[in-house]
Design an enzyme around this catalytic site. Structure first.
Site, mmCIF file in Angstrom:
data_model
loop_
_atom_site.group_PDB
_atom_site.id
_atom_site.type_symbol
_atom_site.label_atom_id
_atom_site.label_comp_id
_atom_site.label_asym_id
_atom_site.label_seq_id
_atom_site.Cartn_x
_atom_site.Cartn_y
_atom_site.Cartn_z
ATOM 1 N N LYS A 205 0.832 -1.211 0.000
ATOM 2 C CA LYS A 205 0.000 0.000 0.000
ATOM 3 C C LYS A 205 0.865 1.259 0.000
ATOM 4 C CE LYS A 205 -3.154 2.975 0.671
ATOM 5 N NZ LYS A 205 -4.424 3.203 0.048
ATOM 6 N N CYS A 259 -4.233 10.686 1.398
ATOM 7 C CA CYS A 259 -3.475 9.456 1.131
ATOM 8 C C CYS A 259 -2.070 9.760 0.627
ATOM 9 C CB CYS A 259 -4.222 8.627 0.105
ATOM 10 S SG CYS A 259 -5.942 8.399 0.546
HETATM 11 N N1 SAJ Z 1 -2.461 14.637 -8.920
HETATM 12 C C1 SAJ Z 1 -1.649 15.394 -9.751
HETATM 13 N N2 SAJ Z 1 -1.300 14.901 -10.963
HETATM 14 C C2 SAJ Z 1 -1.739 13.674 -11.406
HETATM 15 C C3 SAJ Z 1 -2.549 12.895 -10.556
HETATM 16 C C4 SAJ Z 1 -2.897 13.400 -9.309
HETATM 17 O O1 SAJ Z 1 -1.237 16.511 -9.397
HETATM 18 O O2 SAJ Z 1 -1.398 13.317 -12.523
HETATM 19 C C5 SAJ Z 1 -2.824 15.163 -7.595
HETATM 20 C C6 SAJ Z 1 -4.340 15.279 -7.382
HETATM 21 O O3 SAJ Z 1 -4.826 16.487 -7.878
HETATM 22 C C7 SAJ Z 1 -4.422 15.173 -5.871
HETATM 23 C C8 SAJ Z 1 -3.313 14.187 -5.521
HETATM 24 O O4 SAJ Z 1 -2.429 14.204 -6.634
HETATM 25 O O5 SAJ Z 1 -4.137 16.407 -5.246
HETATM 26 C C9 SAJ Z 1 -3.769 12.769 -5.274
HETATM 27 O O6 SAJ Z 1 -4.799 12.413 -6.181
HETATM 28 P P1 SAJ Z 1 -4.911 10.951 -6.852
HETATM 29 O O7 SAJ Z 1 -6.114 10.923 -7.705
HETATM 30 O O8 SAJ Z 1 -3.620 10.587 -7.472
HETATM 31 O O9 SAJ Z 1 -5.049 9.959 -5.612
HETATM 32 P P2 SAJ Z 1 -5.982 9.888 -4.309
HETATM 33 O O10 SAJ Z 1 -5.202 10.452 -3.162
HETATM 34 O O11 SAJ Z 1 -7.336 10.432 -4.549
HETATM 35 O O12 SAJ Z 1 -6.108 8.291 -4.148
HETATM 36 C C10 SAJ Z 1 -4.903 7.544 -4.013
HETATM 37 C C11 SAJ Z 1 -4.970 6.350 -4.991
HETATM 38 N N3 SAJ Z 1 -3.661 5.688 -5.072
HETATM 39 C C12 SAJ Z 1 -3.060 5.451 -6.256
HETATM 40 O O13 SAJ Z 1 -3.546 5.776 -7.312
HETATM 41 C C13 SAJ Z 1 -1.748 4.743 -6.209
HETATM 42 C C14 SAJ Z 1 -6.041 5.372 -4.517
HETATM 43 O O14 SAJ Z 1 -6.012 4.188 -5.333
HETATM 44 C C15 SAJ Z 1 -5.784 4.993 -3.057
HETATM 45 O O15 SAJ Z 1 -6.785 4.087 -2.579
HETATM 46 C C16 SAJ Z 1 -5.876 6.263 -2.233
HETATM 47 O O16 SAJ Z 1 -4.802 7.122 -2.658
HETATM 48 C C17 SAJ Z 1 -5.719 5.916 -0.766
HETATM 49 O O17 SAJ Z 1 -6.746 5.905 -0.065
HETATM 50 O O18 SAJ Z 1 -4.606 5.587 -0.334
#
Ligand code: SAJ
Length: 426
Positions: A205, A259
């Site tokens: 994780k 997360c």
């Molecule tokens: N973000 C960027 N650029 C990107 C992707 C995301 O700047 O290309 C930013 C988003 O705007 C946000 C942050 O990153 O601020 C996180 O967003 P996210 O969509 O990447 O992830 P979370 O935090 O919503 O969910 C993550 C997921 N983990 C992965 O994709 C590896 C999800 O599967 C997990 O279950 C979750 O964390 C968790 O609960 O741990």
């Protein structure tokens, strides 16, 4: 093992969807939360979490009588811990909610029960923290009851679908525990179920979220380099990603949420001498709101004192209502600290109240206030705004776009001067 009754402890973004999904499969579910407002709200049919499809699912589970809400656990066949693990000021994992949940289970634990920890936790938590607490019951883990760690891995915004379809990792303290866990998750998981040991599952994780954090950090660093060298980062990323082995993520105002902006610290804190890359990536992403601030300062042509700024979006990412660790809020606060007159609007949480930031519950008051509009979150509602229509609704002619939404030349034709994060073309 037969799972007729399951207690889910912690009714947040993960626990509530899990409890309602299990109830939808015919299981008797006791949803437990220590927050009296959450318990009272749900008992009166008020769903406190905004997630596609969740309201209907929870209300139908409550009405069917298969989901009951309580403030403490009761005897059951299995217990699932889905409480938050935030961090302290010094980045150490705050395990108090997990400890409290495990203690409350120990008081009702019975022979043959299964206990699952889903909360993201530092490696070795299940063995070294959870098992000793549960054994205070007088029962012996692995002999009298089963224990597994099974990380939640669902993406906010798509939780109900991913809960069912994603591959599920189940790490047991022994094989019999892992197999008991498999029996439980097979009730609703259609994706692959992989069995391993509990410490490996904890690490998996943290590795997943750290991997994503580092990849976003490099995208954010590329946005600064693109600006420095006078190119468009979004175009460069799109073209680089045509390479079959390259998949660069999107830059933005920073990394937020409960997360990805938290979990890598669990590794850094647990092994600082082994994690220079992970630490630096966190620092790069944490510095991105300040980079946004500098971009706004440059767009405004100098000091921001007294400048009227309309901030669009406050949640940590597009199309969610979650404000935790949001880089958009951090950027808005930096502007405010510099003396700017900031008014912010979050369409998914129009009544949000933030310390130090004036919020409004509709778009028009922001448009009326602003001389500069700052797009911080790529919500669909903002991406779909029409340049001509916006030009009619506001006096503001300066736009700063941090999420590559307002790229159409029609914005310039409508009279706007558009500044974009990661774009500086001479
Ligand atoms: N973000 C960027 N650029 C990107 C992707 C995301 O700047 O290309 C930013 C988003 O705007 C946000 C942050 O990153 O601020 C996180 O967003 P996210 O969509 O990447 O992830 P979370 O935090 O919503 O969910 C993550 C997921 N983990 C992965 O994709 C590896 C999800 O599967 C997990 O279950 C979750 O964390 C968790 O609960 O741990």
């Amino acid at each position: 093992m037969n799972f007729e009754k399951i207690c889910v402890l912690g009714l947040g973004y993960i626990g509530l969807p899990t409890a309602a999904t299990l109830a939808g499969k015919g299981v008797q579910v006791i949803g437990v939360d220590v927050d009296a407002r959450v318990v009272n709200g749900l008992q009166n049919g008020h769903v406190h979490i905004h997630e596609e499809g969740l309201n209907t699912l929870v209300l139908s589970a409550l009405q069917s009588g298969r989901l009951t809400i309580r403030s403490a656990p009761e005897k059951a066949d299995a217990f699932i811990i889905t409480v938050p693990t935030p961090f302290f000021e010094d980045k150490r994992a705050d395990m108090r909610a997990v400890i409290r949940a495990a203690e409350s289970i120990a008081s009702v634990l019975a022979h043959g029960n299964l206990v699952v920890l889903e909360s993201t936790s530092p490696p070795r938590t299940t063995r070294e923290l959870i098992v000793p607490i549960l054994e205070r019951s007088g029962l012996k883990a692995g002999q009298d009851f089963y224990v597994v760690y099974s990380p939640e891995r669902v993406l906010p915004g798509q939780i109900l679908r991913e809960l069912v379809e994603n591959a599920r990792v189940i790490g047991g303290i022994d094989l019999a525990s892992a197999q008991a866990g498999e029996g439980l998750y097979r009730i609703f998981v259609r994706g692959q179920i992989v069995l391993t040991d509990c410490t490996t599952a904890e690490m998996i994780k943290l590795m997943e979220n750290t991997y994503r954090d580092i990849n976003i950090a490099i995208a954010n660093e590329f946005s600064r380099l693109a600006d420095y060298f006078g190119i468009d980062v979004w175009e460069a990323v799109r073209i680089a990603n045509l390479h079959p082995r390259v998949n660069i993520l999107q830059p933005g105002p920073g990394v937020g949420g409960h997360c990805i902006s938290v979990d890598p610290w669990f590794l850094v804190e647990a092994a600082p001498h082994l994690t220079p890359l992970i630490r630096t990536a966190r620092q790069v992403n944490d510095a991105q709101p300040r980079y946004v601030f500098q971009l706004v300062e440059r767009a405004a042509g100098g000091s921001l004192a007294g400048r009227r700024i309309g901030a669009l979006g406050l949640s940590y990412k597009a199309n969610v209502d979650d404000l935790r660790e949001s880089p958009a809020i951090q950027a808005a606060c930096l502007l405010k600290e510099a003396g700017a007159d900031v008014v912010a609007y979050e369409p998914n949480k129009p009544n949000a109240i933030l310390e130090g930031i004036k919020t409004v519950d509709a778009l028009q008051p922001v448009l009326d206030h602003a001389e500069l509009l700052l797009l911080l979150v790529g919500h669909d509602a903002f991406r779909q705004l029409h340049p001509q229509e916006l030009a009619r609704r506001t006096q503001a002619r300066l736009l700063v776009d941090c999420v590559n939404a307002w790229t159409d030349p029609a914005w310039q034709r409508a009279g706007f001067e558009v500044h974009r994060l990661g774009v500086r073309k001479d």
